[in-house]
Write a protein that holds these residues in place. Structure first.
Motif, mmCIF file in Angstrom:
data_model
loop_
_atom_site.group_PDB
_atom_site.id
_atom_site.type_symbol
_atom_site.label_atom_id
_atom_site.label_comp_id
_atom_site.label_asym_id
_atom_site.label_seq_id
_atom_site.Cartn_x
_atom_site.Cartn_y
_atom_site.Cartn_z
ATOM 1 N N SER A 210 53.877 31.267 29.802
ATOM 2 C CA SER A 210 53.118 30.057 30.124
ATOM 3 C C SER A 210 52.916 29.917 31.624
ATOM 4 O O SER A 210 51.815 29.611 32.093
ATOM 5 C CB SER A 210 53.833 28.823 29.570
ATOM 6 O OG SER A 210 53.142 27.641 29.917
ATOM 7 N N LYS A 211 53.978 30.154 32.394
ATOM 8 C CA LYS A 211 53.884 30.011 33.850
ATOM 9 C C LYS A 211 52.972 31.065 34.463
ATOM 10 O O LYS A 211 52.083 30.758 35.262
ATOM 11 C CB LYS A 211 55.272 30.089 34.475
ATOM 12 C CG LYS A 211 55.262 29.898 35.996
ATOM 13 C CD LYS A 211 56.642 30.005 36.581
ATOM 14 C CE LYS A 211 56.628 29.676 38.072
ATOM 15 N NZ LYS A 211 55.640 30.473 38.830
ATOM 16 N N ILE A 212 53.182 32.335 34.067
ATOM 17 C CA ILE A 212 52.390 33.412 34.658
ATOM 18 C C ILE A 212 50.925 33.283 34.266
ATOM 19 O O ILE A 212 50.024 33.492 35.087
ATOM 20 C CB ILE A 212 52.960 34.778 34.240
ATOM 21 C CG1 ILE A 212 54.331 34.983 34.894
ATOM 22 C CG2 ILE A 212 52.016 35.913 34.629
ATOM 23 C CD1 ILE A 212 54.991 36.293 34.547
ATOM 24 N N TYR A 213 50.663 32.924 33.012
ATOM 25 C CA TYR A 213 49.279 32.778 32.570
ATOM 26 C C TYR A 213 48.564 31.679 33.357
ATOM 27 O O TYR A 213 47.427 31.859 33.816
ATOM 28 C CB TYR A 213 49.220 32.463 31.073
ATOM 29 C CG TYR A 213 47.829 32.134 30.591
ATOM 30 C CD1 TYR A 213 46.867 33.135 30.445
ATOM 31 C CD2 TYR A 213 47.448 30.824 30.307
ATOM 32 C CE1 TYR A 213 45.579 32.837 30.022
ATOM 33 C CE2 TYR A 213 46.169 30.522 29.893
ATOM 34 C CZ TYR A 213 45.243 31.533 29.743
ATOM 35 O OH TYR A 213 43.976 31.235 29.338
ATOM 36 N N GLN A 214 49.215 30.542 33.524
ATOM 37 C CA GLN A 214 48.593 29.446 34.263
ATOM 38 C C GLN A 214 48.368 29.831 35.722
ATOM 39 O O GLN A 214 47.335 29.484 36.316
ATOM 40 C CB GLN A 214 49.450 28.182 34.166
ATOM 41 C CG GLN A 214 49.532 27.586 32.773
ATOM 42 C CD GLN A 214 48.187 27.151 32.237
ATOM 43 O OE1 GLN A 214 47.294 26.767 33.001
ATOM 44 N NE2 GLN A 214 48.010 27.216 30.928
ATOM 45 N N ASP A 215 49.310 30.560 36.315
ATOM 46 C CA ASP A 215 49.152 31.000 37.704
ATOM 47 C C ASP A 215 47.960 31.949 37.845
ATOM 48 O O ASP A 215 47.141 31.817 38.769
ATOM 49 C CB ASP A 215 50.427 31.687 38.190
ATOM 50 C CG ASP A 215 51.583 30.719 38.367
ATOM 51 O OD1 ASP A 215 51.327 29.497 38.389
ATOM 52 O OD2 ASP A 215 52.734 31.180 38.465
ATOM 53 N N LEU A 216 47.860 32.914 36.925
ATOM 54 C CA LEU A 216 46.749 33.870 36.982
ATOM 55 C C LEU A 216 45.417 33.184 36.693
ATOM 56 O O LEU A 216 44.393 33.501 37.310
ATOM 57 C CB LEU A 216 46.977 35.006 35.988
ATOM 58 C CG LEU A 216 48.150 35.949 36.256
ATOM 59 C CD1 LEU A 216 48.223 37.014 35.178
ATOM 60 C CD2 LEU A 216 48.037 36.594 37.625
ATOM 61 N N LYS A 217 45.420 32.262 35.753
ATOM 62 C CA LYS A 217 44.188 31.547 35.407
ATOM 63 C C LYS A 217 43.657 30.774 36.608
ATOM 64 O O LYS A 217 42.452 30.763 36.880
ATOM 65 C CB LYS A 217 44.458 30.599 34.240
ATOM 66 C CG LYS A 217 43.214 29.902 33.694
ATOM 67 C CD LYS A 217 43.576 29.044 32.493
ATOM 68 C CE LYS A 217 42.344 28.346 31.944
ATOM 69 N NZ LYS A 217 42.694 27.477 30.774
ATOM 70 N N GLU A 218 44.558 30.147 37.332
ATOM 71 C CA GLU A 218 44.161 29.405 38.528
ATOM 72 C C GLU A 218 43.691 30.362 39.621
ATOM 73 O O GLU A 218 42.716 30.085 40.337
ATOM 74 C CB GLU A 218 45.347 28.583 39.036
ATOM 75 C CG GLU A 218 45.067 27.764 40.290
ATOM 76 C CD GLU A 218 44.072 26.643 40.061
ATOM 77 O OE1 GLU A 218 43.436 26.199 41.042
ATOM 78 O OE2 GLU A 218 43.920 26.199 38.900
ATOM 79 N N LYS A 219 44.336 31.500 39.726
ATOM 80 C CA LYS A 219 44.037 32.465 40.789
ATOM 81 C C LYS A 219 42.689 33.140 40.600
ATOM 82 O O LYS A 219 41.972 33.406 41.575
ATOM 83 C CB LYS A 219 45.151 33.511 40.828
ATOM 84 C CG LYS A 219 45.078 34.489 41.993
ATOM 85 C CD LYS A 219 46.315 35.378 42.005
ATOM 86 C CE LYS A 219 46.319 36.347 43.177
ATOM 87 N NZ LYS A 219 47.542 37.186 43.177
ATOM 88 N N TYR A 220 42.305 33.401 39.336
ATOM 89 C CA TYR A 220 41.097 34.180 39.078
ATOM 90 C C TYR A 220 39.978 33.369 38.412
ATOM 91 O O TYR A 220 38.997 33.951 37.957
ATOM 92 C CB TYR A 220 41.441 35.391 38.199
ATOM 93 C CG TYR A 220 42.397 36.345 38.870
ATOM 94 C CD1 TYR A 220 41.958 37.242 39.836
ATOM 95 C CD2 TYR A 220 43.757 36.338 38.556
ATOM 96 C CE1 TYR A 220 42.833 38.109 40.464
ATOM 97 C CE2 TYR A 220 44.641 37.202 39.178
ATOM 98 C CZ TYR A 220 44.171 38.080 40.136
ATOM 99 O OH TYR A 220 45.047 38.932 40.766
ATOM 100 N N LYS A 221 40.113 32.054 38.379
ATOM 101 C CA LYS A 221 39.112 31.235 37.694
ATOM 102 C C LYS A 221 37.741 31.281 38.362
ATOM 103 O O LYS A 221 36.713 31.070 37.706
ATOM 104 C CB LYS A 221 39.591 29.784 37.610
ATOM 105 C CG LYS A 221 39.707 29.086 38.964
ATOM 106 C CD LYS A 221 40.188 27.652 38.793
ATOM 107 C CE LYS A 221 40.277 26.937 40.138
ATOM 108 N NZ LYS A 221 40.755 25.544 39.990
#
Length: 641
Positions: A210-221
């Motif tokens: 959950s944490k890594i997915y949200q971080d990546l989603k924010e980073k590459y949105k």
């Protein structure tokens, strides 16, 4: 406890009470199935009560954190009255609820199942400053199963009448409990459909994901806003973000287990748009992607993302690579375990099968009792086993119907036995090509009982050359000739667009353009009516393209709208702006800001009355002086999107 609602359940198949506890198990282990605002749950520990002296655990409420159940509010909710055998039949599970996003923080709770009474109680848990556990005196709720008569049952939801403070995520609203959760539990309790796949993310930590997915989603949105392909950006970007998050955790756990400090290298075979390669490379993993067709988006990633336009063949080996990735790799899918096994003893693989391919063509199903997807996954798993891998299966959380991944992380044999395995792989592939199908029931592939015992089902006297097996019958995908009107000469496209637009404007019954008080968008004609006004050579050229005239007109969406087989001039004044209160995932994507004013406005140049929009509100340039440099490098050959 206050009764919120009771649902009547008919059980003609006699599935209760067992079906009730299976439904509770879904809500306990996979709460995200019902509550979409949760990422999942982690089961931390469990304890079951049994009578002392009979091989059981004895008293249930002894030791931390279980002793927290001795609180008076809990005993009252659980119906414990202090009798000697009151804990018999109880099972307590300690679980952590993981929300989507970084807030709120994960929360622990105790779930007490009373198998005898058919009651399950959910108790929020917190830790004191001294490190002791205690039950919160709020947000307690309970689910009960009651037998009425014959095949009639009821399922009820109750909650504490006071101090119920909901955040809508970890602590659902009482209205949600009685409306949504209760109806789902009632349905699940009497369902006979069994899921043929594992629960999602069964091999990794849901909390970490959950944490890594949200971080990546924010980073590459931001990639969504500048996506140059014709495919759906939200689907492809966030799907690859989810796959990357999963792989990063698998690899992190592998480094911890093996005591490695260096990040794993990889090659993505059939990498498509290359976004997964871009993300993994950005996160520190050395690797590259290979695909037979270059994509326009490759130019956006920069030099640190290594993408190669080349044909991938089973004869290609990667001895210095840790992991091979096959993400919707089509005809390469069954070959990737073979390539990984032959590349080196330490090479592993990750597969996300989609289209159904065998070694030498389309996969032919033979098991009518299974779905085609389940049968194909079993086949690809069988390939991995035949190649000497322990194959693990998991289900990803991606916006796709094909979500099951297969992972070959370890071998079933010793490195010294590689020559024997190589022969067995060749036999297996050769049999599939000769016989069309090989199954564990009637086929022959290497069965490995342990690392020192290799057993072949049938003895094969003739030695088979692996290189010949790989070459024979396999046709690698070559660069595709695009036939979606994107490779037609630009002057041809411009000529057809102008001809059709003039036809639509000419057929209007309005007054001449010079005297018209309103902007003229012409009439609507069917595709057949438009085709009647085009010459034979033009129609012949369009006939060679998929979709023909309709595809060409839809490609030029700046000028035309094609709806229900009819064509008309697009009026950009009718474009609906996104409502502020509309959910973000329902807002129609606007033209990316980085393409603003990078192309001339067709209406400004060609329409007798010009563009209906002002220069400030039009996405396209009103004259060459407004043109801005384009972000994307032009392609010599436009490829598959």
């Amino acid at each position: 406890m206050e009764l919120l609602r009771e649902a009547c359940v008919r059980d003609p198949l006699r599935l209760l009470p067992g079906g009730f506890w299976e439904a509770v198990g879904v809500w306990l282990e996979r709460p995200q199935v019902a509550n979409k605002r949760l990422c999942g749950a982690r089961l931390d520990a469990s304890r079951r009560a049994a009578k002392p002296g009979l091989g059981g655990e004895g008293k249930l409420l002894e030791g931390p954190p279980w002793e927290a159940l001795r609180a008076s509010c809990c005993r009252e909710a659980l119906g414990l009255d202090g009798s000697p055998d009151e804990e018999e039949g109880l099972e307590v599970v300690l679980r952590t609820l993981v929300p989507k996003g970084s807030t709120p923080a994960p929360a622990q709770e105790m779930v007490v199942k009373d198998i005898v009474k058919g009651v399950v109680t959910f108790l929020p848990l917190e830790q004191t400053h001294e490190g002791k556990y205690k039950i919160k005196n709020c947000n307690i709720y309970q689910i009960q199963l009651t037998h009425k008569q014959d095949n009639e049952w009821s399922i009820s939801v109750l909650s504490s009448p006071q101090n119920y403070i909901s955040d809508g995520i970890l602590y659902p609203k009482r209205t949600w409990l009685k409306n949504e959760l209760l109806s789902k539990l009632a349905k699940w309790s009497t369902e006979t459909i069994k899921n043929e796949f594992k629960s999602t993310l069964s091999l990794i930590s849901v909390e970490k994901y959950s944490k890594i997915y949200q971080d990546l989603k924010e980073k590459y949105k931001e990639i969504v806003k500048v996506w140059p392909e014709v495919t759906n950006p939200e689907k492809f970007v966030f799907e690859d973000v989810a796959i990357a998050a999963y792989l990063l955790i698998i690899w992190e756990d592998e480094r911890a287990e093996r005591g490695l400090s260096k990040k794993q290298s990889f090659v993505d075979l059939g990498c498509g748009n290359g976004l997964l390669v871009h993300i993994l490379s950005n996160e520190g993993h050395p690797g590259k992607g290979i695909d037979v067709q270059r994509r326009r988006i490759w130019d956006m990633y920069g030099p640190h993302t290594h993408l190669e336009e080349n044909i991938v063949s089973p004869n290609n080996l990667y001895p210095d690579v840790d992991w091979l990735i096959g993400n919707h790799s089509d005809e390469l899918t069954p070959w990737i375990p073979v390539i990984a096994a032959r590349s080196s003893y330490s090479c592993r693989y990750f597969l996300l099968p989609c289209c159904f391919f065998d070694f030498h063509g389309k996969y032919n199903r033979r098991q009518s009792k299974k779905t085609q997807y389940r049968e194909y996954l079993d086949f690809v798993t069988e390939v991995g086993v035949a190649c000497g891998f322990h194959v693990e299966e998991d289900c990803l959380r991606i916006p796709s119907t094909k979500r099951v991944c297969l992972i070959g992380m370890s071998r079933t044999y010793l490195a010294a036995q590689e020559n024997v395995l190589e022969e067995q792989r060749a036999q297996y592939i050769n049999r599939r090509q000769l016989c069309g199908i090989t199954t564990p029931e009637n086929g022959s592939f290497l069965a490995v009982n342990d690392a020192t015992d290799l057993v072949a089902d049938d003895e094969v006297s003739e030695e088979i050359n692996m290189d010949k097996v790989l070459i024979s019958g396999f046709l690698p995908r070559t660069k595709e000739q695009m036939r979606n009107c994107t490779t037609l000469p630009q002057d041809f496209v411009d000529r057809v667009v102008l001809r059709v637009a003039n036809l639509l404007l000419k057929e209007t019954k309005e007054s001449p353009f010079e005297n018209a008080s309103t902007w003229n968008r012409g009439v609507s004609l069917t595709l057949g009516e438009v085709a009647e006004h085009l010459d034979k050579e033009t129609l012949k050229t369009l006939k060679n393209e998929y979709g023909g005239l309709q595809t060409l007109l839809r490609n030029n969406h700046q000028v035309f709208e094609v709806l229900n087989g009819k064509v008309h001039i697009r009026d950009w004044r009718e474009a609906k702006p996104p409502r502020k209160n509309r959910p973000a995932n329902q807002v129609k994507r606007r033209l990316p800001s980085k393409t603003f004013k990078t192309r001339l406005c067709w209406f400004y140049v060609h329409h007798p009355q010009g563009c209906p929009l002002t220069s400030e509100s039009c996405n396209y340039a009103h004259g060459t002086e407004e043109l801005k440099p384009t972000l994307f490098a032009p392609r010599k050959n436009k490829g598959k999107q």
